[in-house]
Enzyme design. Structure first.
Site, PDB file in Angstrom:
ATOM      1  N   LYS A   1       0.872  -1.176   0.000  1.00 60.45           N
ATOM      2  CA  LYS A   1       0.000   0.000   0.000  1.00 60.45           C
ATOM      3  C   LYS A   1       0.915   1.235   0.000  1.00 60.45           C
ATOM      4  CE  LYS A   1      -3.690   2.614   0.704  1.00 60.45           C
ATOM      5  NZ  LYS A   1      -4.435   2.999  -0.507  1.00 60.45           N
TER       6      LYS A   1
ATOM      7  N   ALA B   1     -12.321   5.375  -2.627  1.00 60.17           N
ATOM      8  CA  ALA B   1     -11.723   6.651  -2.223  1.00 60.17           C
ATOM      9  C   ALA B   1     -11.213   6.403  -0.810  1.00 60.17           C
ATOM     10  CB  ALA B   1     -12.742   7.775  -2.258  1.00 60.17           C
TER      11      ALA B   1
ATOM     12  N   LEU C   1      -5.596   7.517   0.879  1.00 60.22           N
ATOM     13  CA  LEU C   1      -4.193   7.256   1.257  1.00 60.22           C
ATOM     14  C   LEU C   1      -3.991   6.937   2.741  1.00 60.22           C
ATOM     15  CD1 LEU C   1      -4.177  10.007  -0.890  1.00 60.22           C
ATOM     16  CD2 LEU C   1      -1.882   9.114  -1.102  1.00 60.22           C
TER      17      LEU C   1
ATOM     18  N   CYS D   1      -2.691   9.097  -7.444  1.00 59.60           N
ATOM     19  CA  CYS D   1      -3.955   8.888  -6.743  1.00 59.60           C
ATOM     20  C   CYS D   1      -4.985   9.893  -7.281  1.00 59.60           C
ATOM     21  CB  CYS D   1      -3.793   9.051  -5.236  1.00 59.60           C
ATOM     22  SG  CYS D   1      -5.340   8.695  -4.379  1.00 59.60           S
TER      23      CYS D   1
END
Ligand code: RRO
Length: 291
Positions: free
Chosen positions: A44, A69, A72, A123
């Site tokens: 990740k 969504a 992060l 992203c």
């Protein structure tokens, strides 16, 4: 048995790699994917500060894909503890930052343990980290240069949410990237007509899975034509035939993400089909659509 191979500077067990974001936050799930037959795994994305991510709902499964969504979420520097048990395993650390200095700093924390870095400049829905970085060729080049300082292979993962993905790919190559990964998720939105509000807490997010496969193939094809470094195809790959199609477009390796959610054993299943004794060799097919 599989012979040792290198993919864009990284020793891997085969050309199939776990994509960033799926099962990549803890050592045990990364290990499980490697045991099943993945050639390498990408973590990740890890950034300069710990983040909880966006308010939910943050993942919605659609008919033909997944919309997320997450925002992060990551433990930042603490992630080094998860990496401590890996020793020479093919683990690629995905990192993000808001500028080249942050990319440099985050990469430095993991430079000893990471076999390579994947720079997330793509992203689709995080203020300060996504579009602002990955749509500007000069910034992409500077971020790549800043991480190359650590002398590890650097893969740069691009967003499809641009007019000309080849301009960004060429900038990564100029910055010294060892490979380009294409693509991150496609900016997307759905609205619940019953609830009269967007289905994601963040209103919009990134679409992955089968729905984006044709977009990914097109991006890989364009990048293969425009760049001289290896391209790693990512986006909606869910079976052996998809892997071959990506390679025909020009991909030297393939990342798989969303399909793992549907089939946790996907790497074993695709490997069995691709690397069977009479299976097709990847060196025979890379880029054949370009002839
Ligand atoms: O965490 C996320 O919301 C996320 C990231 Br970092 C990314 O690169 N791509 C995506 O679809 N979601």
């Amino acid at each position: 048995s599989q012979e040792p191979v290198k993919l864009a500077g990284v020793p891997v067990r085969n050309h199939l790699v776990l994509a960033a974001g799926v099962l990549g936050t803890c050592a045990s799930s990364l290990r499980r994917i490697l045991r099943q037959g993945a050639g390498a795994v990408v973590t990740k994305s890890i950034g300069p500060e710990p983040r909880y991510g966006h308010a939910g709902p943050c993942v919605v499964v659609l008919e033909d894909g997944i919309m997320n969504a997450m925002g992060l979420p990551n433990p930042s520097r603490e992630f080094i503890q998860e990496l401590s048990s890996f020793d020479g395993d093919p683990v690629i650390v995905s990192i993000f930052g808001g500028n080249p200095e942050e990319f440099h700093e985050v990469a430095g924390w993991f430079a000893e343990k990471a076999q390579a870095f994947e720079l997330n400049v793509s992203c689709p829905h995080a203020a300060g980290f996504g579009a602002q970085i990955g749509t500007n060729p000069d910034v992409v080049k500077a971020c790549t240069e800043a991480v190359k300082v650590w002398k590890k292979p650097v893969w740069v993962k691009l967003t499809p949410n641009v007019t000309d993905i080849t301009a960004i790919g060429r900038a990564a190559e100029e910055g010294g990237a060892d490979a380009i990964v294409a693509i991150n998720t496609v900016r997307a939105m759905r609205i619940s007509t019953g609830l009269k509000r967007p289905v994601l807490g963040n209103k919009y997010g990134g679409l992955s899975g089968k729905a984006v496969f044709p977009i990914a193939v097109r991006c890989v094809y364009e990048l293969y034509e425009a760049c001289s470094i290896p391209i790693i195809g990512c986006g909606g790959v869910s079976c052996a035939e998809d892997v071959i199609e990506m390679m025909m477009a020009g991909a030297e390796g393939v990342e798989i993400g969303s399909a793992v959610v549907q089939d946790p054993e996907i790497f074993r299943h695709i490997c069995e089909e691709l690397y069977a004794p009479d299976g097709i060799s990847s060196s025979e097919i890379v880029g054949c659509a370009h002839e």
